[in-house]
Design an enzyme around this catalytic site. Structure first.
Site, PDB file in Angstrom:
ATOM      1  N   TYR A   1     -18.956  11.626  13.038  1.00 36.75           N
ATOM      2  CA  TYR A   1     -18.381  11.786  11.697  1.00 36.75           C
ATOM      3  C   TYR A   1     -17.321  12.878  11.687  1.00 36.75           C
ATOM      4  O   TYR A   1     -16.346  12.800  10.956  1.00 36.75           O
ATOM      5  CB  TYR A   1     -19.482  12.113  10.673  1.00 36.75           C
TER       6      TYR A   1
ATOM      7  N   ARG B   1      11.987 -11.164   1.185  1.00 34.49           N
ATOM      8  CA  ARG B   1      12.339  -9.764   0.942  1.00 34.49           C
ATOM      9  C   ARG B   1      13.575  -9.777   0.058  1.00 34.49           C
ATOM     10  O   ARG B   1      14.692  -9.550   0.495  1.00 34.49           O
ATOM     11  CB  ARG B   1      12.616  -9.008   2.252  1.00 34.49           C
TER      12      ARG B   1
ATOM     13  N   PHE C   1       4.808  -9.263  -5.051  1.00 33.78           N
ATOM     14  CA  PHE C   1       5.056 -10.255  -3.997  1.00 33.78           C
ATOM     15  C   PHE C   1       3.793 -10.650  -3.244  1.00 33.78           C
ATOM     16  O   PHE C   1       3.710 -11.750  -2.703  1.00 33.78           O
ATOM     17  CB  PHE C   1       6.129  -9.748  -3.022  1.00 33.78           C
TER      18      PHE C   1
ATOM     19  N   ASP D   1       9.949   8.503   7.272  1.00 31.59           N
ATOM     20  CA  ASP D   1       9.046   7.372   7.406  1.00 31.59           C
ATOM     21  C   ASP D   1       9.235   6.885   8.835  1.00 31.59           C
ATOM     22  O   ASP D   1      10.207   6.225   9.169  1.00 31.59           O
ATOM     23  CB  ASP D   1       9.394   6.272   6.392  1.00 31.59           C
TER      24      ASP D   1
ATOM     25  N   LYS E   1       2.852  -0.632  13.309  1.00 26.31           N
ATOM     26  CA  LYS E   1       4.119  -1.129  13.845  1.00 26.31           C
ATOM     27  C   LYS E   1       4.327  -0.496  15.228  1.00 26.31           C
ATOM     28  O   LYS E   1       3.756  -0.948  16.199  1.00 26.31           O
ATOM     29  CB  LYS E   1       5.280  -0.809  12.888  1.00 26.31           C
TER      30      LYS E   1
ATOM     31  N   PHE F   1      11.350   1.262   0.276  1.00 29.16           N
ATOM     32  CA  PHE F   1      10.358   0.345   0.821  1.00 29.16           C
ATOM     33  C   PHE F   1       9.262   0.198  -0.231  1.00 29.16           C
ATOM     34  O   PHE F   1       8.936   1.148  -0.940  1.00 29.16           O
ATOM     35  CB  PHE F   1       9.789   0.798   2.172  1.00 29.16           C
ATOM     36  N   THR F   2       8.681  -0.988  -0.301  1.00 30.07           N
ATOM     37  CA  THR F   2       7.782  -1.338  -1.401  1.00 30.07           C
ATOM     38  C   THR F   2       6.665  -0.312  -1.640  1.00 30.07           C
ATOM     39  O   THR F   2       6.574   0.269  -2.724  1.00 30.07           O
ATOM     40  CB  THR F   2       7.160  -2.729  -1.146  1.00 30.07           C
TER      41      THR F   2
HETATM   42  O1  PLI Z   1       1.395  -1.255   5.861  1.00 28.06           O
HETATM   43  P1  PLI Z   1       1.177   0.214   5.996  1.00 28.06           P
HETATM   44  O2  PLI Z   1       0.466   0.793   4.848  1.00 28.06           O
HETATM   45  O3  PLI Z   1       0.577   0.594   7.299  1.00 28.06           O
HETATM   46  O4  PLI Z   1       2.659   0.894   6.052  1.00 28.06           O
HETATM   47  C1  PLI Z   1       3.486   0.921   4.933  1.00 28.06           C
HETATM   48  C2  PLI Z   1       4.930   0.912   5.372  1.00 28.06           C
HETATM   49  C3  PLI Z   1       5.675   2.042   5.230  1.00 28.06           C
HETATM   50  N1  PLI Z   1       6.986   2.078   5.602  1.00 28.06           N
HETATM   51  C4  PLI Z   1       7.608   0.999   6.122  1.00 28.06           C
HETATM   52  C5  PLI Z   1       9.041   1.112   6.497  1.00 28.06           C
HETATM   53  C6  PLI Z   1       6.921  -0.175   6.283  1.00 28.06           C
HETATM   54  O5  PLI Z   1       7.547  -1.225   6.815  1.00 28.06           O
HETATM   55  C7  PLI Z   1       5.540  -0.254   5.889  1.00 28.06           C
HETATM   56  C8  PLI Z   1       4.803  -1.450   5.948  1.00 28.06           C
HETATM   57  N2  PLI Z   1       5.418  -2.567   6.237  1.00 28.06           N
HETATM   58  C9  PLI Z   1       4.916  -3.794   6.218  1.00 28.06           C
HETATM   59  C10 PLI Z   1       3.517  -4.116   5.850  1.00 28.06           C
HETATM   60  C11 PLI Z   1       5.816  -4.862   6.603  1.00 28.06           C
HETATM   61  O6  PLI Z   1       5.394  -6.030   6.658  1.00 28.06           O
HETATM   62  O7  PLI Z   1       6.995  -4.545   6.893  1.00 28.06           O
END
Ligand code: PLI
Length: 458
Positions: free
Chosen positions: A73, A383, A449, A216, A259, A125-126
């Protein structure tokens, strides 16, 4: 012999069968999904280019690391490994794991933003903008104008326009700008990179005005690779060296490990400032978990630590960019309108030019994504206007870019898969006049979306 394309710097040890469907099955499936590719079952998808987020194939080394998960933990040794990897590769002092990128965005926005603040960024970004707005800030786009034009070929189309930044500082005062949010690369501009020169200039201007820079870092390794390939003076530097210089121009970063961390889940917040770190640890226990696991299992932290080290191997990252470029060049050669130049994680089809007869409030990009699925079982993502949502007055945001993203997961698909994708897009383009657009049946108030439902017009 000269190579036509860069072959994979890995071999396949395990395979996952994928669904081969008929047109009739796809018609049923897309109808059930309300013409929203987010709502399709993955069982009904042949080639899944919805996102590169969490869809990566991990390496044997990462899977081996999963077996060494220390599921304590508190004080897990995998946390120490993750912290060491981030300190080593990014150079920040403090590291807080989060369940994914938006977990870090939530904490950062809460600790830094006051009601009435402004957060400038190089295109929204969203989830990032949603957290800023939920905490009372107004987002201001300070990306160069050229980024909103899908036809202009510039090496660093993610750059900040310093005049826009200065104008915002003059307008609202630096005390109402808690930080500049600098995305590397810029997802919604088409995966476009930011140059080192621009990052350095933004940081200098920010420092002069006592404003912090928070990056970011979600696709920072792709950004570093573009710098190596495109920016004078960086050709001989390693990806690691470029990353360290990149983050020397920031006070902290949020990261979605899903990513460029080459994992399926995970993220982190990294900071230099001790006080901000203290405040963040107080919040992470509320939203995520102990500061030494932040919503992740020990095994997930281990996989991310190892993934980060793998990501800085130039063979890996240059192949990734080459795969994306391969698909883009095929489409471009066939006259398909795509965002130029080809970005890091995806090819973006320009739905405005693909379907010029469909007005933006009939959702051309959403329509194209649904048509592509119907054609061949390839799943892509809108998008455009649907992703952009509504403003405070309830009107649609009308983004200049109305795009469909074909996002390439890391180490998952082969060049043959990309051939199938290219062929189906080209077929669709040949029959483009038949597409009619969609209308809303349901939309959620935030991040619509994900769950919106539509029906065909006409
Ligand atoms: O999906 P998360 O919560 O691990 O990350 C959010 C996120 C933050 N910044 C950027 C530039 C992104 O592209 C992003 C998430 N992107 C997604 C889910 C995508 O499909 O591009």
């Amino acid at each position: 012999m000269e190579k036509k394309y860069m072959a994979e710097p890995y071999k396949i040890k395990m395979v996952e069968p994928i669904a081969v469907t008929t047109r009739a099955q796809r018609e049923e499936a897309i109808k059930r999904a309300g013409y929203n590719t987010f709502l399709l079952d993955s069982d009904d998808v042949y080639i899944d280019l919805l996102t590169d987020s969490g869809t990566n194939a991990m390496s044997d080394n990462q899977w081996a690391g999963m077996m060494l998960g220390d599921e304590a933990y508190a004080g897990s040794k995998n946390f120490k490994n993750l912290k060491k990897a981030v300190q080593d590769l990014f150079g920040f002092k403090h590291v807080i794991p989060t369940h994914q990128g938006r977990g870090a965005e939530n904490i950062l926005s809460q600790v830094m933003i006051k009601q009435g603040d402004f957060v400038p960024g190089n295109m929204y970004f969203t989830t990032t903008r949603a957290h800023q707005e939920l905490n009372g800030a107004t987002f201001r786009d300070i990306i160069i104008d050229e980024a909103h034009d899908s036809t202009l070929e510039l090496p660093f189309k993610g750059d900040v326009d310093l005049n826009k930044l200065q104008a915002l500082i003059d307008e609202v005062g630096s005390e109402r700008i808690p930080y500049i949010c600098l995305a590397i690369t810029v997802n919604l501009a088409g995966g476009q990179p930011v140059s080192m020169a621009n990052m350095c200039a933004v940081y200098e201007m920010a420092q002069k005005h006592g404003i912090k820079v928070m990056m970011d870092a979600t696709r920072c390794v792709e950004n570093a690779c573009f710098i190596k390939q495109r920016e004078a003076g960086y050709g001989d530097k390693t990806i690691r060296e470029i990353l360290r210089e990149t983050f020397s121009y920031a006070d902290g970063c949020t990261m979605s490990g899903k990513k460029d961390g080459i994992v399926n889940i995970g993220g982190f917040l990294a900071l230099n400032d001790d006080e901000l770190y203290q405040k963040s640890t107080a919040l992470v226990v509320v939203y995520e978990g102990m500061p030494s696991y932040g919503g992740l299992a020990g095994r997930d932290m281990e996989a991310m630590a190892r993934g980060l080290y793998e990501s800085v191997d130039y063979n890996y990252i240059s192949h990734r960019l080459a795969q994306v470029r391969y698909l883009g060049e095929k489409l471009d050669a066939a006259g398909i309108p795509i965002v130029k130049p080809i970005g890091g994680h995806a090819i973006f089809l320009d739905a405005r030019r693909f379907y010029p007869h469909i007005p933006q409030d009939h959702f051309p990009a959403q329509t194209l994504a649904a048509e592509l699925y119907l054609k061949s079982g390839v799943r892509s993502m809108e998008r455009g206007i649907v992703s952009a949502g509504r403003n405070k007055e309830g009107q649609h945001h009308y983004p200049k870019l109305e795009l469909v993203r074909l996002t390439i997961p890391r180490r998952v698909y082969t060049y043959s898969h990309l051939e199938v994708v290219a062929d189906s897009v080209i077929d669709l383009y040949q029959e483009r006049e038949t597409a009619k657009g969609l209308r809303f049946v349901y939309e959620a108030p935030v991040l619509r979306f994900f769950t919106a439902r539509f029906e065909p017009l006409g």
